[in-house]
Enzyme design. Structure first.
Site, mmCIF file in Angstrom:
data_model
loop_
_atom_site.group_PDB
_atom_site.id
_atom_site.type_symbol
_atom_site.label_atom_id
_atom_site.label_comp_id
_atom_site.label_asym_id
_atom_site.label_seq_id
_atom_site.Cartn_x
_atom_site.Cartn_y
_atom_site.Cartn_z
ATOM 1 N N HIS A 29 0.803 -1.229 0.000
ATOM 2 C CA HIS A 29 0.000 0.000 0.000
ATOM 3 C C HIS A 29 0.828 1.266 0.000
ATOM 4 O O HIS A 29 0.281 2.356 0.152
ATOM 5 C CB HIS A 29 -0.934 0.007 1.217
ATOM 6 C CG HIS A 29 -0.223 -0.058 2.534
ATOM 7 N ND1 HIS A 29 0.151 -1.251 3.106
ATOM 8 C CD2 HIS A 29 0.185 0.912 3.383
ATOM 9 C CE1 HIS A 29 0.756 -1.009 4.257
ATOM 10 N NE2 HIS A 29 0.795 0.287 4.445
ATOM 11 N N ASP A 143 0.665 -8.021 10.562
ATOM 12 C CA ASP A 143 1.570 -8.278 9.437
ATOM 13 C C ASP A 143 3.026 -8.349 9.909
ATOM 14 O O ASP A 143 3.914 -7.777 9.287
ATOM 15 C CB ASP A 143 1.408 -7.202 8.360
ATOM 16 C CG ASP A 143 1.927 -7.678 6.989
ATOM 17 O OD1 ASP A 143 2.065 -8.904 6.783
ATOM 18 O OD2 ASP A 143 2.199 -6.818 6.132
#
Length: 347
Positions: A29, A143
């Site tokens: 992202h 993550d």
């Protein structure tokens, strides 16, 4: 973490208009650029949305990262948020401290392997403290992986990339499951399965990487999954990184305990997984036997080694150290040679 507002034009200038040569990191992202602010006095990392997300007008991941990092007090184990910069109708960039020594993934899987077992255990402890810090702040990272663990100028490991992180209690179902293949908890299949145990599984995979030097998923190996590989290892030496010597005697207990924690972290039975603080406390107890050697003692140690060689003694010792491995306990001798071998990591 306190944040300040940086002038957008200054950020553009600092990154040479987001020159591709300035790119130091890429994510799902965002792109990360190296920049220099305040007349070359402050080196920073600037994260901006990827072109794909910008075309979709999706800045949600960066906004989430800003929101989560802003809610945290400053920690030596998490990448420090310096501030933000606004552009194009209140879109924001993130300005963070620069981590100049790359990622744990680079260190473990690059061409030059320069770590020792003491340094690997130190890195594991720093990551454990980062996870403990987040969970005590009611943040789930979602993550955790070796490429999201970065090194500062002193080679201290810090956890980065909070685009998927969730802040707050778990009274309501969380967002849709997300993470990285090889690290994501197989038990995390629906939003209501979100918990700190998901992070603990990912952390366990990173620990296995640190010990074995293998990638989380390596299709060239059998089994491809590092989690499956540890299940087939009967002894510590079968799982240790083959690119470096086996742990010295005085580190065997620490590395064995670390592997034991890693195996519990990746258990499919979530109840068996330890909490991050348990890992920190357990490893700190184990590492009571691992001490720093002040620089002024180096000459003394070298003199003793010289005396040993002269007298041809077989195995002098500094001290007898009690170490534990799982449920079994044994005593090991730490020789002066062992101390000198890893002295560079404590100066």
């Amino acid at each position: 973490m306190e944040e300040m507002e940086f002038d957008y034009e200054e950020v553009v200038k600092a990154t040479e208009n987001f020159n591709p040569r300035r790119i130091i990191g890429k994510g799902s992202h965002g792109m990360v650029y190296k920049g220099v602010l305040f007349n070359d006095r402050l080196q920073v990392a600037v994260k901006k949305p990827s072109e794909g997300l910008e075309s979709l007008h999706d800045n949600s991941k960066l906004e989430n990262e800003i929101r989560v990092l802003s809610s945290l007090r400053e920690s030596p184990h998490v990448v420090n948020l310096l501030g933000t910069s606004s552009y194009n109708d209140h879109k924001k960039l993130i300005v963070m401290e620069l981590m100049p020594n790359g990622s744990l993934h680079d260190l473990l899987h690059g061409h030059a392997n320069k770590t020792t077992w003491p340094k690997r255990v130190e890195i594991a402890m720093q990551i454990a403290r980062a996870v403990q810090f987040l969970h005590e702040a009611v943040v789930i990272h979602r993550d955790i992986k070796s490429s999201n663990i970065l090194f500062d100028s002193h080679w201290n490991a810090k956890l980065a990339d909070f685009g998927l992180a969730v802040k707050g209690g778990l009274s309501e179902p969380g967002p849709a499951p997300a993470g990285t293949i090889g690290y994501i908890d197989p038990c995390y299949t629906t939003p209501d399965k979100l918990s700190t145990k998901n992070d603990i599984f990912s952390f366990g995979v990173v620990l296995l990487e640190i010990i074995s030097g293998r990638k989380a998923i390596d299709v060239c190996k059998t089994p491809a999954s590092i989690v499956e590989r540890v299940k087939t290892s009967d002894e510590l030496k079968e799982f240790c990184d083959t690119r470096m010597p086996l742990p010295p005697n005085y580190m065997v207990g620490s590395v064995t305990r670390l592997l034991s924690f890693a195996a519990r972290c990746v258990s499919l039975n979530e109840e068996e997984r330890p909490w991050a603080g348990e890992v920190v406390m357990g490893m700190e107890m184990e590492l009571n036997c691992f001490f720093r050697v002040p620089a002024w003692r180096l000459c003394v140690l070298k003199g003793v080694v010289w005396f040993r060689n002269r007298k041809r003694r077989k195995k002098p010792f500094v001290s007898i150290i009690s170490v534990s491995s799982g449920k079994k306990k044994s005593s090991m001798t730490m020789t002066i040679k062992d101390v000198l071998a890893d002295l560079t990591f404590h100066s």
